[in-house]
Design a protein around this motif. Structure first.
Motif, PDB file in Angstrom:
ATOM      1  N   UNK B 296       0.859  -1.143   0.020  1.00 55.03           N
ATOM      2  CA  UNK B 296       0.095   0.200  -0.005  1.00 55.03           C
ATOM      3  C   UNK B 296       1.068   1.092  -0.003  1.00 55.03           C
ATOM      4  N   UNK B 297       1.818   1.204   0.730  1.00 58.89           N
ATOM      5  CA  UNK B 297       2.967   2.329   0.796  1.00 58.89           C
ATOM      6  C   UNK B 297       3.359   2.564  -0.495  1.00 58.89           C
ATOM      7  N   UNK B 298       4.023   1.608  -1.182  1.00 60.80           N
ATOM      8  CA  UNK B 298       4.559   1.548  -2.310  1.00 60.80           C
ATOM      9  C   UNK B 298       3.518   2.122  -3.607  1.00 60.80           C
ATOM     10  N   UNK B 299       2.354   1.684  -3.340  1.00 54.70           N
ATOM     11  CA  UNK B 299       1.275   2.303  -4.107  1.00 54.70           C
ATOM     12  C   UNK B 299       1.122   3.962  -3.947  1.00 54.70           C
ATOM     13  N   UNK B 300       1.391   4.336  -2.601  1.00 57.18           N
ATOM     14  CA  UNK B 300       1.201   5.560  -2.392  1.00 57.18           C
ATOM     15  C   UNK B 300       2.059   6.497  -2.742  1.00 57.18           C
ATOM     16  N   UNK B 301       3.457   5.735  -2.876  1.00 59.15           N
ATOM     17  CA  UNK B 301       4.491   6.601  -3.463  1.00 59.15           C
ATOM     18  C   UNK B 301       4.602   6.626  -4.927  1.00 59.15           C
ATOM     19  N   UNK B 302       3.580   5.923  -5.677  1.00 60.20           N
ATOM     20  CA  UNK B 302       3.651   6.095  -7.107  1.00 60.20           C
ATOM     21  C   UNK B 302       3.818   4.695  -7.843  1.00 60.20           C
ATOM     22  N   UNK B 303       4.021   3.681  -7.000  1.00 62.85           N
ATOM     23  CA  UNK B 303       4.390   2.425  -7.726  1.00 62.85           C
ATOM     24  C   UNK B 303       3.162   1.936  -8.514  1.00 62.85           C
ATOM     25  N   UNK B 304       3.188   1.579  -9.866  1.00 68.68           N
ATOM     26  CA  UNK B 304       2.086   1.022 -10.513  1.00 68.68           C
ATOM     27  C   UNK B 304       1.890  -0.374 -10.194  1.00 68.68           C
ATOM     28  N   UNK B 305       0.727  -1.021 -10.601  1.00 68.32           N
ATOM     29  CA  UNK B 305       0.389  -2.317 -10.396  1.00 68.32           C
ATOM     30  C   UNK B 305       1.388  -3.246 -10.932  1.00 68.32           C
ATOM     31  N   UNK B 307       4.444  -2.564 -11.534  1.00 66.27           N
ATOM     32  CA  UNK B 307       5.857  -2.656 -10.758  1.00 66.27           C
ATOM     33  C   UNK B 307       5.632  -3.416  -9.558  1.00 66.27           C
TER      34      UNK B 307
END
Lengths: 228, 397
Positions: B296-305, B307
């Protein structure tokens, strides 16, 4: 007070409804406000008032049931996953209560992490940010070697690495003692003075008071917007 | 200040594996065992064929004349040093020798002598000097000499037989099973073939000892030209009571003999591969569960699905690659042990090394290992990539 003209965030009739079984929970109900570039705004209210829900909608982590949000001129309430991911990467920096540092990465690598996802090189920027948060001497350290305050400073530097238009912080001092809490408050104030727009959800009165404005939420409604 | 961010998605995936070293080691071990088993199996197949071919080539024999019956069983027994219950008339040898295509022919009479007191069975082989061109690897040790006459009670011992009997050239011993006293006239140097464990006596002595006058177990034949195999085979097939088995046919028979054992080991290897795939799947699902918040944190930081998918798929692939590398090493180190087990299942195995860990075997095993990793990692990685960022951030372990 800072003189501000340009709207960086506009929320119109923002409503978020969750369904819990047959029960309908209105986490946010018709919230309307706007934030201008360079403002420091705190969102306050009791637990369950909708603060974090609002922050998540602003941060494109969730979509509203109705209403619209505009960030830096982009309507974000109906974006696809790919578009909202890109917007988060380019326009928004997040700071969480639990820091969210990756234990296997060094301080500098944690700060660089968002650039990995954005496929950007920001080596010089990482050095600047480390200096700005006063942790240049700790750049090779691992998170477990840092104090809580230092970890939160690393998390703030990480949130700033992609030069976001908005810094969103959810209870950034919630896990810190008063001394470290004050240090984070000072850092936010300094960053805001440098022009950064900051929105912070907090129960910490000192941090809430340090903001230019407070958005006070109660049961999903925006009660008042008092200019400080 | 020197910042050197040399990590990428791959580096991040690699470091994630170091978070739970014990679990990572266990998963890698599981894959290693499966890959080692697979590598051993493939190497065994290659090695068996190679050694068999080498052994048959070394014999210098292109065909065998054996008694009527199952020709391949008979030839296999003769080649690997097992006695036959049926025999050929000695006249068959004379006819075979006269054939225009035959370069060398040697008569053989083979009999087993059970020795229950020692818990083993000896193989006695009656030969004439005509066998020597057909066994070019035979070397007599110093002081040894060939039989003094066709009827002497002399014996030439294979290297292992001499060691087991504790006999040297010049020694005499009494064989209670045959009721005769033998003098050791020679000892063969070790050749790595079935000959090492055999007792060689003059043909006539063997025929007399075992009450088989004028009978033979087999006739080994070398042709003037291997191209004559077809026509020579047709002519020799007409000798009464005899049938021809060519070495090419023998090769196929041997390979068929180990086929059932290979099927058994293949099933075991397939099972091990399946279990290791499941262990990667379990490890990766636990990883996703434990790191839901971080995803969730990675997604918040801008990681795409994609990635997030790539990160988890890479972790799974790394587990498989590590497992494959260690598996191949394990197969190399533990190969002799595996070979002993395999040998115990295959009674007619060649004497040479059966495991041939060639580069194509290694590549095949690493390929299978990688497929396991990618296959088993797809579902957990897909699940991680589909997590809602907000739900993932709210997740509490």
């Amino acid at each position: 007070m800072k003189s501000v003209d340009n709207v960086v965030l506009r929320a119109e009739s923002l409503t978020k409804i969750y369904r819990r079984g047959v029960e309908e929970v209105r986490a946010l109900d018709g919230v309307t406000f706007s934030i201008e570039e360079g403002e420091f705004v705190s969102i306050v209210g009791q637990s369950g008032s909708g603060k974090t829900t609002l922050l998540n909608l602003i941060g494109c982590m969730d979509t509203p049931t109705s209403g619209t949000i505009e960030i830096d001129g982009h309507e974000t309430s109906r974006l696809s996953d790919r578009q909202s991911t890109r917007l988060r990467s380019e326009k928004i920096g997040f700071v969480f209560q639990h820091f969210g540092l990756i234990p296997t990465l060094s301080v500098e690598e944690n700060i660089m992490l968002p650039t990995l996802f954005a496929r950007r090189a920001a080596k010089g920027k990482a050095s600047e940010l480390l200096e700005q948060v006063g942790l240049s001497h700790r750049h090779k350290h691992r998170p477990h070697e840092l104090s809580g305050g230092e970890m939160q400073r690393v998390a703030i530097a990480r949130a700033l690495i992609n030069s976001p238009a908005l810094l969103l912080a959810d209870e950034p001092t919630g896990n810190l003692d008063s001394t470290n809490g004050e240090a984070i408050l000072r850092l936010f104030t300094d960053l805001n003075r440098a022009g950064l727009t900051i929105i912070v959800v907090t129960h910490n009165p000192a941090l809430a008071d340090a903001a230019h404005r407070q958005l006070n939420l109660q049961d999903g409604h925006l009660l008042l917007e008092s200019q400080l | 200040m020197g910042i050197s961010p040399t990590f990428g998605i791959g580096g991040l995936a690699w470091r994630n594996l170091t978070r739970r070293p014990f679990r990572t080691s266990l998963t890698v071990s599981g894959v290693s065992v499966a890959v080692a088993l697979l590598a051993s199996l493939l190497a065994f197949g290659k090695g068996y064929e190679r050694e068999l071919s080498r052994e048959l080539d070394a014999m210098g024999i292109q065909m065998m004349l054996v008694p009527l019956g199952c020709p391949y069983d008979a030839a296999a027994r003769v080649l690997k040093g097992n006695a036959l219950d049926v025999s050929l008339p000695a006249s068959a040898f004379v006819k075979a020798k006269q054939d225009s295509a035959v370069q060398d022919a040697a008569p053989l009479l083979m009999t087993t002598l059970p020795r229950p007191a020692e818990g083993r069975t000896d193989l006695w082989v009656g030969v004439t000097s005509e066998i020597r061109p057909l066994k070019p690897w035979w070397k007599l040790t110093e002081g040894s000499h060939w039989f003094s006459s066709d009827t002497s009670d002399s014996v030439i011992l294979g290297a292992e037989a001499a060691e087991t009997e504790l006999r040297r050239v010049g020694d005499s011993f009494y064989s209670p099973e045959t009721g005769r006293k033998f003098k050791v006239c020679g000892v063969l140097e070790r050749s790595g073939t079935a000959d090492d464990s055999q007792f060689f006596v003059p043909l006539k002595t063997a025929q007399s000892m075992f009450h088989q006058p004028d009978r033979l177990t087999a006739i080994a034949i070398r042709l003037k030209d291997p191209a004559l195999t077809g026509e020579a085979s047709t002519r020799l097939q007409t000798i009464p009571g005899a049938q021809v088995v060519t070495m090419t046919e023998m090769m196929g028979t041997f390979l068929n003999l180990v086929g059932s054992v290979r099927t058994l080991i293949q099933s075991l290897a397939a099972l091990a591969v399946l279990i290791s795939a499941l262990s990667i799947l379990t490890t990766m699902l636990s990883t996703v569960l434990e790191r839901t918040n971080e995803i969730g944190l990675f997604r918040a930081m801008g990681a795409s699905r994609s990635q997030v998918f790539g990160l988890l798929a890479l972790e799974s692939a790394f587990l498989a690659i590590l497992g494959s590398v260690f598996g191949v090493l394990l197969a190399g180190v533990a190969g002799s042990g595996v070979e002993r087990v395999v040998r115990s299942f295959v009674s007619l195995a060649p004497q040479g090394r059966l495991l041939a860990l060639t580069s194509d075997v290694i590549l095949q095993c690493c390929g299978v290992g990688l497929l396991i990793g990618i296959g088993a990692g797809v579902y957990p990685a897909w699940r991680a990539s589909r997590l809602s960022p907000i739900e993932a951030l709210r997740w509490e372990n």
